[in-house]
Design an enzyme around this catalytic site. Structure first.
Site, PDB file in Angstrom:
ATOM      1  N   SER A 176     -22.780  13.392  43.317  1.00 49.91           N
ATOM      2  CA  SER A 176     -23.587  12.881  42.213  1.00 49.91           C
ATOM      3  C   SER A 176     -24.985  12.540  42.698  1.00 49.91           C
ATOM      4  O   SER A 176     -25.158  11.734  43.620  1.00 49.91           O
ATOM      5  CB  SER A 176     -22.936  11.635  41.600  1.00 49.91           C
ATOM      6  OG  SER A 176     -23.783  11.054  40.620  1.00 49.91           O
ATOM      7  N   SER A 183     -20.639  15.710  38.117  1.00 47.22           N
ATOM      8  CA  SER A 183     -20.969  14.416  38.718  1.00 47.22           C
ATOM      9  C   SER A 183     -20.200  13.245  38.115  1.00 47.22           C
ATOM     10  O   SER A 183     -20.137  12.179  38.723  1.00 47.22           O
ATOM     11  CB  SER A 183     -22.473  14.148  38.586  1.00 47.22           C
ATOM     12  OG  SER A 183     -22.840  13.919  37.232  1.00 47.22           O
TER      13      SER A 183
END
Length: 263
Positions: A206, A48
């Protein structure tokens, strides 16, 4: 006199063992103090924060950067409320925090919104307090997409506005799905007092403050949940490699990432 020699030797051996135990206990105490009050190591398990942090990076996090709370202590003991020696983070800091919906899982993201900020993403562009955040296109980088395949991805240098005496922060983001990802259009978020808005640098991969906790996301992060600021990459191995497999280090270690500051 000869009968006393074994006794003397035994005492010396016992003294040596006790001295060794003492040294070990002192070393453990020093390590505990460092881990509790100064620096704590964390490894990066997900993508992420690509390209800033890669899977397999190991970072040192400064525990003193924002003061101390129960969540920044080992095992999270309930010994006091709020933060002591508190110092607020700056926009652009990369922070390890406890996930608010369970107050246990460690997450690492970048601070995008400070208390009172208005945050929104429209067509992939980040707006802070109604102003679009500037970004400059860079050469494409090769990284994994959601299916785990390596593909060239769109990359930008983004410039977050400064706050107070803290200057603007330039950092690199990637947009795997361009400006049409699943979280590239959001509602307008107003950051509550003593909370922060976090996002990953890998914008289309993310789970962060753009997603509500009830939907499996992060939501706003309370100040008390901050563990510390990521400072430096002290070790790094390629994805799917074990850091303990030292016999593979000549091939598995990303030597160019060692001792690289996190920014």
């Amino acid at each position: 006199m000869s009968r006393n020699v074994p006794v003397a030797e035994k005492k010396r051996e016992e003294g040596g063992v006790l001295e060794t135990i003492k040294v070990i206990l002192q070393a453990l105490a020093i390590a505990l103090v460092i881990r509790t009050l100064l620096f704590q190591p964390f490894n990066i398990p997900s993508g992420s924060m690509i390209p800033t942090l890669l899977i397999g990076d190991y970072v040192f996090v400064s525990k003193y950067a924002y003061g101390y709370s129960n969540y920044s202590m080992p095992f999270g003991p309930d010994i006091f409320s709020g933060r002591i020696l508190a110092s607020p983070p700056n926009r652009g800091d990369v922070i390890v925090f406890k996930l608010p919906r369970d107050n246990d899982t460690d997450y690492i993201k970048r601070v995008i919104g400070l208390p009172g900020d208005r945050i929104q993403v429209i067509d992939g562009r980040l707006y802070i307090n109604g102003v679009i955040v500037p970004r400059t296109p860079l050469e494409k980088e090769v990284t994994e997409n959601r299916e785990g395949r390596e593909v060239p991805v769109t990359t930008y240098e983004e410039t977050l506005p400064g706050n107070g005496d803290h200057p603007a922060v330039e950092h690199t983001i990637i947009e795997i799905e361009g400006d049409h990802g699943i979280n590239d259009n959001t509602e307008l978020f107003v950051v509550p007092p003593d909370h922060y808005f976090m996002m990953g640098d890998n914008r289309d991969n993310s789970t962060d403050s753009r997603i509500a906790p009830e939907l499996g996301g992060v939501g706003f992060v309370p100040f008390v949940n901050l563990v510390g600021r990521a400072e430096i990459i002290f070790f790094s191995v390629r994805k799917d490699e074990s850091a303990l497999a030292f016999w593979r280090w000549p091939w598995s270690v990303r030597w160019d990432r060692l001792f690289r500051p996190v920014h």
